[in-house]
Design a protein around this motif. Structure first.
Motif, mmCIF file in Angstrom:
data_model
loop_
_atom_site.group_PDB
_atom_site.id
_atom_site.type_symbol
_atom_site.label_atom_id
_atom_site.label_comp_id
_atom_site.label_asym_id
_atom_site.label_seq_id
_atom_site.Cartn_x
_atom_site.Cartn_y
_atom_site.Cartn_z
ATOM 1 N N SER A 251 -6.437 22.310 21.428
ATOM 2 C CA SER A 251 -6.160 23.250 22.513
ATOM 3 C C SER A 251 -7.049 24.490 22.431
ATOM 4 O O SER A 251 -7.191 25.215 23.412
ATOM 5 C CB SER A 251 -4.680 23.657 22.530
ATOM 6 N N GLY A 252 -7.658 24.720 21.279
ATOM 7 C CA GLY A 252 -8.572 25.853 21.141
ATOM 8 C C GLY A 252 -9.811 25.729 22.005
ATOM 9 O O GLY A 252 -10.473 26.728 22.302
ATOM 10 N N THR A 253 -10.127 24.504 22.430
ATOM 11 C CA THR A 253 -11.311 24.317 23.279
ATOM 12 C C THR A 253 -11.162 25.061 24.604
ATOM 13 O O THR A 253 -12.164 25.459 25.202
ATOM 14 C CB THR A 253 -11.587 22.822 23.545
ATOM 15 N N ASP A 254 -9.923 25.298 25.045
ATOM 16 C CA ASP A 254 -9.687 26.085 26.258
ATOM 17 C C ASP A 254 -10.175 27.524 26.090
ATOM 18 O O ASP A 254 -10.398 28.226 27.078
ATOM 19 C CB ASP A 254 -8.203 26.105 26.625
ATOM 20 N N PHE A 255 -10.317 27.955 24.833
ATOM 21 C CA PHE A 255 -10.718 29.325 24.533
ATOM 22 C C PHE A 255 -12.069 29.382 23.829
ATOM 23 O O PHE A 255 -12.441 30.406 23.259
ATOM 24 C CB PHE A 255 -9.644 30.006 23.679
ATOM 25 N N GLY A 256 -12.785 28.256 23.839
ATOM 26 C CA GLY A 256 -14.129 28.214 23.273
ATOM 27 C C GLY A 256 -14.203 27.955 21.785
ATOM 28 O O GLY A 256 -15.240 28.185 21.170
ATOM 29 N N SER A 257 -13.123 27.472 21.171
ATOM 30 C CA SER A 257 -13.118 27.183 19.734
ATOM 31 C C SER A 257 -12.661 25.758 19.491
ATOM 32 O O SER A 257 -11.637 25.337 20.017
ATOM 33 C CB SER A 257 -12.173 28.134 18.993
#
Length: 91
Positions: free
Chosen positions: A19-25
């Motif tokens: 889910s961090g991919t939503d925030f660029g991580s």
């Protein structure tokens, strides 16, 4: 980062589920960041009360356990802790 710098923080359980991919991580970025603060990841078996060091996020569940400090301190604490019965199984 103030929290991760706090040396009294010894244990983290982090849900790494991409889910961090939503925030660029990525999960790997988050994993590496936590490890850069002196944490190591472990699997914990509550039935035999053992820790196994891992080199990546937990693959079978989303929660990854991170410990900072001497693993023997954690082992001693677990060995001294009370055992519980859940559905007829002692942990």
């Amino acid at each position: 980062m103030k929290t991760l710098n706090n040396k009294t923080l010894k244990v983290l359980i982090i849900e790494l589920n991409n889910s961090g991919t939503d925030f660029g991580s990525s999960d790997k970025d988050i994993y590496n960041l936590i490890c850069s603060y002196g944490f190591n990841s472990f699997n914990y078996n509550p039935f035999n009360r053992t820790f196994t060091k891992t080199t990546d996020k937990t693959k079978t569940r989303n929660n990854t356990l991170f410990l900072r400090g001497d693993i023997n301190d954690f082992i001693i604490r677990i060995d001294k802790s009370e055992k519980y019965q859940i559905n007829g199984v002692t942990i």
